[in-house]
Enzyme design. Structure first.
Site, short mmCIF file in Angstrom:
data_model
loop_
_atom_site.label_atom_id
_atom_site.label_comp_id
_atom_site.label_asym_id
_atom_site.label_seq_id
_atom_site.Cartn_x
_atom_site.Cartn_y
_atom_site.Cartn_z
N LYS A 14 0.82 -1.21 0.00
CA LYS A 14 0.00 0.00 0.00
C LYS A 14 0.86 1.27 0.00
O LYS A 14 2.06 1.22 0.31
CB LYS A 14 -0.93 -0.03 1.22
CG LYS A 14 -1.99 -1.14 1.15
CD LYS A 14 -2.96 -1.05 2.33
CE LYS A 14 -4.05 -2.11 2.25
NZ LYS A 14 -5.01 -2.02 3.37
N TYR A 54 -12.43 -1.74 -3.59
CA TYR A 54 -12.95 -1.95 -2.23
C TYR A 54 -14.48 -1.90 -2.17
O TYR A 54 -15.04 -1.63 -1.11
CB TYR A 54 -12.34 -0.92 -1.28
CG TYR A 54 -10.94 -1.27 -0.82
CD1 TYR A 54 -10.69 -2.43 -0.07
CD2 TYR A 54 -9.86 -0.45 -1.12
CE1 TYR A 54 -9.42 -2.75 0.37
CE2 TYR A 54 -8.57 -0.77 -0.67
CZ TYR A 54 -8.37 -1.92 0.07
OH TYR A 54 -7.11 -2.24 0.52
N ASN A 117 -2.14 0.39 6.73
CA ASN A 117 -1.61 -0.84 7.32
C ASN A 117 -0.75 -1.65 6.36
O ASN A 117 -0.66 -2.87 6.46
CB ASN A 117 -2.74 -1.67 7.93
CG ASN A 117 -3.78 -2.08 6.91
OD1 ASN A 117 -3.64 -1.77 5.74
ND2 ASN A 117 -4.80 -2.80 7.35
N HIS A 120 -2.16 -5.41 1.59
CA HIS A 120 -3.46 -6.05 1.37
C HIS A 120 -3.24 -7.51 1.00
O HIS A 120 -2.24 -7.84 0.35
CB HIS A 120 -4.21 -5.35 0.23
CG HIS A 120 -5.41 -6.12 -0.25
ND1 HIS A 120 -6.64 -5.99 0.34
CD2 HIS A 120 -5.55 -7.07 -1.23
CE1 HIS A 120 -7.50 -6.82 -0.26
NE2 HIS A 120 -6.87 -7.47 -1.21
N GLU A 131 -10.19 -10.06 -7.33
CA GLU A 131 -9.13 -9.05 -7.17
C GLU A 131 -7.98 -9.21 -8.17
O GLU A 131 -7.41 -8.21 -8.62
CB GLU A 131 -8.58 -9.12 -5.74
CG GLU A 131 -9.61 -8.67 -4.72
CD GLU A 131 -9.15 -8.80 -3.29
OE1 GLU A 131 -9.89 -8.39 -2.38
OE2 GLU A 131 -8.03 -9.33 -3.06
P1 ADP Z 1 -8.01 -6.66 5.76
O1 ADP Z 1 -7.20 -5.73 4.88
O2 ADP Z 1 -7.22 -7.14 6.94
O3 ADP Z 1 -8.66 -7.78 4.99
P2 ADP Z 1 -10.65 -5.40 5.84
O4 ADP Z 1 -10.93 -6.16 4.58
O5 ADP Z 1 -11.61 -5.52 6.97
O6 ADP Z 1 -9.18 -5.78 6.41
O7 ADP Z 1 -10.52 -3.85 5.52
C1 ADP Z 1 -9.92 -3.41 4.31
C2 ADP Z 1 -8.99 -2.26 4.64
O8 ADP Z 1 -9.78 -1.17 5.14
C3 ADP Z 1 -7.99 -2.52 5.76
O9 ADP Z 1 -6.83 -3.21 5.34
C4 ADP Z 1 -7.67 -1.12 6.20
O10 ADP Z 1 -6.79 -0.45 5.30
C5 ADP Z 1 -9.04 -0.46 6.13
N1 ADP Z 1 -9.78 -0.55 7.40
C6 ADP Z 1 -10.33 -1.66 7.95
N2 ADP Z 1 -10.95 -1.39 9.11
C7 ADP Z 1 -10.79 -0.07 9.31
C8 ADP Z 1 -11.18 0.85 10.33
N3 ADP Z 1 -11.88 0.43 11.39
N4 ADP Z 1 -10.82 2.15 10.19
C9 ADP Z 1 -10.12 2.57 9.12
N5 ADP Z 1 -9.72 1.78 8.12
C10 ADP Z 1 -10.03 0.47 8.21
MG MG Z 2 -10.06 -7.66 3.47
#
Ligand code: ADP
Ligand code: MG
Length: 145
Positions: A14, A54, A117, A120, A131
């Protein structure tokens, strides 16, 4: 799909990780885990492209902010391949919230926040099937084996 079947997953390094200069360290972890990189490119997503990727999160409160974050700078989507690749890459990434991620995981080491974070990874065979072609055409994916 059996436990040992060869899978493909869509990984993204990212924008926050590229801005921090930890791209090489993340790629090293992929290599050390023995996951094969079949495709990779640097791309600066438009707002529409981020929103489409997304779309599954469109009703979540963080959706708009997440789409803005993903357009802050370039990212590197990749296709990874290996046995149980989807779960193995998720394990290397760690939990979504870096504060809850296991020590030694990519997110624990390199993420800034639950949003920014670092990486992905597809969460299932079905999401990988959406994806991977979102970013790569058939001719852009090294056929591998
Ligand atoms: P992952 O990437 O671990 O699969 P999710 O699919 O739940 O997590 O969420 C997609 C992305 O959205 C996350 O990687 C993160 O960048 C963002 N995200 C998830 N939850 C939150 C939150 N509570 N607040 C802000 N951003 C979030
Ligand atoms: Mg996810």
């Amino acid at each position: 799909m059996s436990e040992t079947e060869i899978q493909r997953t869509l990984a993204i390094i990212k924008p926050d990780a590229i801005a921090k200069g930890v791209l090489g360290q993340i790629i090293t972890r992929i290599e050390q885990a023995g996951l094969r990189i079949l495709a990779a490119k640097l791309i600066h997503l438009s707002r529409e492209q981020a929103a489409g990727f997304y779309i599954v999160h469109k009703d979540r409160p963080f959706y708009q902010s997440l789409c803005a974050f993903m357009t802050q700078g370039p990212c590197i989507p990749m296709v990874l391949e290996g046995e149980r690749c989807i779960q193995r890459w998720r394990d290397l990434m760690g939990a979504t919230d870096p504060a809850k991620a296991e020590p030694g995981t990519i997110r624990r080491e390199f993420a800034s926040s639950i949003e920014a974070n670092a990486v992905h990874g597809s969460d299932s065979v079905a999401s990988a099937a959406f994806e991977i072609p979102y970013f790569f055409g058939t001719l852009e994916i090294y056929p591998g084996r």
